[in-house]
Design an enzyme around this catalytic site. Sequence first.
Site, PDB file in Angstrom:
ATOM      1  N   GLY A  46       0.843  -1.190   0.000  1.00 19.67           N
ATOM      2  CA  GLY A  46       0.000   0.000   0.000  1.00 19.67           C
ATOM      3  C   GLY A  46       0.877   1.238   0.000  1.00 19.67           C
ATOM      4  N   GLN A  51       3.461   9.825   0.534  1.00 15.75           N
ATOM      5  CA  GLN A  51       4.688   9.031   0.694  1.00 15.75           C
ATOM      6  C   GLN A  51       5.613   9.149  -0.517  1.00 15.75           C
ATOM      7  OE1 GLN A  51       2.572   5.234   2.053  1.00 15.75           O
ATOM      8  NE2 GLN A  51       4.504   5.165   3.167  1.00 15.75           N
ATOM      9  N   CYS A  96       5.971   0.098   7.449  1.00 20.10           N
ATOM     10  CA  CYS A  96       5.669   1.257   6.615  1.00 20.10           C
ATOM     11  C   CYS A  96       6.901   1.599   5.775  1.00 20.10           C
ATOM     12  CB  CYS A  96       5.303   2.442   7.514  1.00 20.10           C
ATOM     13  SG  CYS A  96       4.869   3.934   6.605  1.00 20.10           S
ATOM     14  N   LEU A  97       6.699   1.840   4.485  1.00 21.41           N
ATOM     15  CA  LEU A  97       7.843   2.175   3.629  1.00 21.41           C
ATOM     16  C   LEU A  97       8.502   3.485   4.060  1.00 21.41           C
ATOM     17  CD1 LEU A  97       6.537   1.206   0.068  1.00 21.41           C
ATOM     18  CD2 LEU A  97       7.880  -0.164   1.678  1.00 21.41           C
ATOM     19  N   HIS A 138      -4.343   1.880   7.405  1.00 17.38           N
ATOM     20  CA  HIS A 138      -2.977   2.408   7.528  1.00 17.38           C
ATOM     21  C   HIS A 138      -2.748   3.544   6.516  1.00 17.38           C
ATOM     22  CE1 HIS A 138       1.536   1.822   8.018  1.00 17.38           C
ATOM     23  NE2 HIS A 138       1.470   2.464   6.868  1.00 17.38           N
ATOM     24  N   GLU A 139      -3.162   3.296   5.268  1.00 15.23           N
ATOM     25  CA  GLU A 139      -2.933   4.299   4.216  1.00 15.23           C
ATOM     26  C   GLU A 139      -3.849   5.511   4.392  1.00 15.23           C
ATOM     27  OE1 GLU A 139      -0.342   3.904   2.610  1.00 15.23           O
ATOM     28  OE2 GLU A 139      -0.051   1.786   3.037  1.00 15.23           O
ATOM     29  N   HIS A 142      -2.296   7.840   6.672  1.00 17.75           N
ATOM     30  CA  HIS A 142      -1.259   8.649   6.005  1.00 17.75           C
ATOM     31  C   HIS A 142      -1.864   9.934   5.438  1.00 17.75           C
ATOM     32  CE1 HIS A 142       2.572   6.598   6.013  1.00 17.75           C
ATOM     33  NE2 HIS A 142       2.036   5.458   5.644  1.00 17.75           N
TER      34      HIS A 142
END
Length: 187
Positions: A46, A51, A96-97, A138-139, A142
């Site tokens: 995701g 990001q 998380c990236l 989660h996204e 963000h």
Amino acid sequence: MALLPVTLIGDKILKKKTNNVKEVDVKTIELIRDMFETMRNANGIGLAANQVGADKSIIVIDVSVIEGNEETKPIVFINPKLTHFSDKKVKIEEGCLSIPDVRAEIERPESVTVEYKDTEFKDQTLKADGVLARVIQHEYDHLQGILFTDLISDDLKKKLNKDIIKIKKRKVDFQYPVTESVDYQIA
Ligand code: ZN
């Protein structure tokens, strides 16, 4: 198509709520393609637009690499809104990236309903559970300027702090391109 550098914890754009998309133009489609490419290159499932430094309410998700989710198609969520949460909550470990190699168990609702626009800017509603529900939440966070590390206990924050400082100082062996400055933002 292009790989975009991934913003890291401490970068300013990750701390602010993203702007709603007003129309899907050629640049938006290009951004979405680049987001998928950037996410897959980093082995992510995701990715939110901030990001990659874009101040836009867009999420891309592809959970088909996760066992049991092979049939789930990649999804683009534009201007998503979470409209329903299950009472039942589950603890699942998240990563998380933007916070590479840091993981923590987070408790969230097991299933959610999300209203959003697709790439043709048509209204869609999706009820999701399992991994997909988890990634959506989660996204979505963000896009509100929230990272999973904002949701953990103070004790755990202290434990992870050393690793997070290393990431902020870019003193980690990153496996994919990342931003060089906390002010990074694309148009
Ligand atoms: Zn993340």
